[in-house]
Structures are given as structure tokens and as C-alpha cells.
Motif scaffolding. Structure first.
Motif, mmCIF file in Angstrom:
data_model
loop_
_atom_site.group_PDB
_atom_site.id
_atom_site.type_symbol
_atom_site.label_atom_id
_atom_site.label_comp_id
_atom_site.label_asym_id
_atom_site.label_seq_id
_atom_site.Cartn_x
_atom_site.Cartn_y
_atom_site.Cartn_z
ATOM 1 N N PHE A 127 0.824 -1.192 0.000
ATOM 2 C CA PHE A 127 0.000 0.000 0.000
ATOM 3 C C PHE A 127 0.867 1.254 0.000
ATOM 4 O O PHE A 127 2.075 1.209 0.235
ATOM 5 N N GLN A 128 0.211 2.397 -0.241
ATOM 6 C CA GLN A 128 0.927 3.670 -0.289
ATOM 7 C C GLN A 128 1.607 3.967 1.043
ATOM 8 O O GLN A 128 2.724 4.476 1.074
ATOM 9 N N PHE A 129 0.934 3.632 2.132
ATOM 10 C CA PHE A 129 1.507 3.835 3.457
ATOM 11 C C PHE A 129 1.984 2.483 3.963
ATOM 12 O O PHE A 129 1.262 1.495 3.896
ATOM 13 N N TYR A 130 3.189 2.444 4.467
ATOM 14 C CA TYR A 130 3.956 1.199 4.549
ATOM 15 C C TYR A 130 3.459 0.226 5.610
ATOM 16 O O TYR A 130 3.638 -0.976 5.494
ATOM 17 N N ASN A 131 2.815 0.760 6.668
ATOM 18 C CA ASN A 131 2.244 -0.095 7.723
ATOM 19 C C ASN A 131 3.275 -1.036 8.348
ATOM 20 O O ASN A 131 2.959 -2.176 8.692
ATOM 21 N N LEU A 132 4.513 -0.559 8.469
ATOM 22 C CA LEU A 132 5.540 -1.356 9.139
ATOM 23 C C LEU A 132 5.348 -1.262 10.653
ATOM 24 O O LEU A 132 4.803 -0.282 11.166
ATOM 25 N N GLN B 171 9.364 1.537 1.815
ATOM 26 C CA GLN B 171 8.472 0.918 0.835
ATOM 27 C C GLN B 171 9.061 -0.397 0.324
ATOM 28 O O GLN B 171 8.334 -1.369 0.094
ATOM 29 N N ARG B 172 10.370 -0.451 0.195
ATOM 30 C CA ARG B 172 11.009 -1.706 -0.226
ATOM 31 C C ARG B 172 10.829 -2.790 0.846
ATOM 32 O O ARG B 172 10.668 -3.964 0.529
ATOM 33 N N VAL B 173 10.870 -2.386 2.112
ATOM 34 C CA VAL B 173 10.612 -3.349 3.195
ATOM 35 C C VAL B 173 9.172 -3.851 3.100
ATOM 36 O O VAL B 173 8.901 -5.046 3.276
ATOM 37 N N ALA B 174 8.248 -2.940 2.799
ATOM 38 C CA ALA B 174 6.847 -3.338 2.647
ATOM 39 C C ALA B 174 6.690 -4.325 1.481
ATOM 40 O O ALA B 174 5.911 -5.286 1.572
#
Length: 232
Positions: A90-95, A144-147
């Protein structure tokens, strides 16, 4: 076709306030393609993505994934489908802020029936050197890459991306899209990207235009180019 949406209907409200988020939409996507879905805000793009990912159910129609009609699945079967077959970015990574990069990815790996090797995924996304850092120690593009790594570790058949570059600058956007391209080439994952940025469509095998809840156009891209050549 690997993904087929037939006469998909999703509506909200009733009477004069009735709104069709999907209005007898028809979509087809081949296995292993990068598909970019374009359309204005409120056109039904996110609703379509939620349907393909089993996050929501349609009021009418069929969603054929391979040889399965997931439109008829129970909540339990949809949960299994999301767990085993689908990755979401998603646009927001939510990590999870209190977990390292490695731990954020392992959270998904540990509950997946057929996960990829975590070192392979971190190396493919060039974030192995950040594996012991926390999200707050990373740039937006790195997060974002982690997501994406978290979505990919489960070895999904389908990767669904909702405005994955919307919060990124041009340099980070290009970097993230290059890794999406690499994932498609390396793992042959079917990738669906919804975006407002029409330039991104140039990297796609297939382009779908959504307007007023309908797929107005579904075409193969005859002039696909690499991410390096995109004018972002």
C-alpha cells in the motif's frame, strides 16, 4: 486468462443514494503480467483491487483466479486465499515500528506455508544491509522496499500494489518501481498496480482504464519500456 472478473458489481447505499463502485466491470489479466490500472479518484480502482485481493466481496459477478471462483468463498476461505496467494503493498507502509527490517519481514514469513528465503528477498530488494535497522531509521523509499519484501516473502502468486509510489519523490519512486520490475522478472509474479500516474503504465504488459466503475479499456501495451526509461 489467469485473473478474470466477470460482470463485477459492488454498490453502496440504496434508493437515490445508491452508488456503484463497480458497475458490471469486466477485467482480464494473464499470469506473470505487470498490469497497471489507471483512472480518476472514485472510479473504482481501489474497489477492484480489494475484490481481487479478497479484502471485500462483490454483490454480483465472478472473480476467477486460475480455476477458482473466489467470489463464492466463505470468510475462512478468503482468509486462506489472502494468506497463501496474495501479497499487498500500500501507499503507506504499515511497518511495525518496534521491529527491525528483518523482523517485519519474518512476521509474515513465519505464518506462510511456502515462504521464500528471507536472505534472497532482502538481497533482491537491496535492503539486506538495513536488516537490523528500525523503520524510523529508513527513508521513505527504503521503507516501501521493506513493505514489498514483506509482501513477497510469502511467495504470492499475485502482488497487488495500491499507489505504492504516491508518497515518494521521483528518485525513490523509480527505485521502488525497479524492484517491482525485478520481482516480476525473477519470480514471475503477477503484479497489479493501481495509480494516478500515467507514466507508470509504460512499464506494464497490460493497461486497464477504469471509469465510473467500468473497465473502459483493457489492452496489451505494445511499447513496454524499462523503469530506467520512464519519465516520472
Amino acid at each position: 486468462m489467469y485473473i478474470t472478473l466477470k460482470n463485477g458489481v459492488k454498490k453502496y447505499g440504496e434508493g437515490e443514494s445508491l452508488v456503484y463502485a463497480l458497475d458490471h466491470a469486466n477485467v482480464e489479466i494473464e499470469e506473470g503480467e505487470i498490469c497497471v490500472i489507471l483512472g480518476p479518484s472514485g472510479s473504482g480502482k481501489s474497489t477492484l483491487l480489494n475484490m481481487l485481493g479478497g479484502l471485500d466481496s462483490m454483490d454480483e459477478g465472478e472473480i476467477i483466479i486460475g480455476d477458482r471462483n473466489i467470489a463464492g468463498y466463505s470468510k475462512e476461505k478468503l482468509t486462506e486465499y489472502r494468506r497463501d496467494d496474495v501479497g499487498f503493498v500500500f501507499q503507506f507502509y504499515n511497518l511495525i515500528p518496534d521491529l527491525t527490517v528483518e523482523e517485519n519481514v519474518e512476521v509474515v514469513s513465519d505464518i506462510s506455508p511456502n515462504p521464500l528465503d528471507i536472505n534472497e528477498v532482502l538481497e533482491a530488494l537491496e535492503i539486506d544491509k538495513y536488516r537490523y535497522r528500525f523503520p524510523k531509521e529508513l527513508s521513505g523509499g527504503q521503507q516501501q522496499r521493506v513493505a514489498i519484501a514483506r509482501a513477497m516473502i510469502k511467495n504470492p502468486k499475485i502482488l497487488l500494489c495500491d499507489e505504492l509510489t504516491g508518497a515518494l519523490d521521483t528518485k525513490s519512486s523509480r527505485s521502488v518501481l525497479k524492484f517491482i520490475e525485478k520481482i516480476n522478472q525473477q519470480f514471475h509474479t503477477t503484479i497489479v498496480i493501481i495509480t494516478h500516474n500515467e507514466a507508470i503504465a509504460n512499464m506494464a504488459d497490460r493497461i486497464i482504464y477504469i471509469r465510473d466503475g467500468k473497465a473502459k479499456e483493457n489492452r496489451i501495451n505494445p511499447a513496454k519500456i524499462s523503469v530506467d526509461d520512464l519519465s516520472l
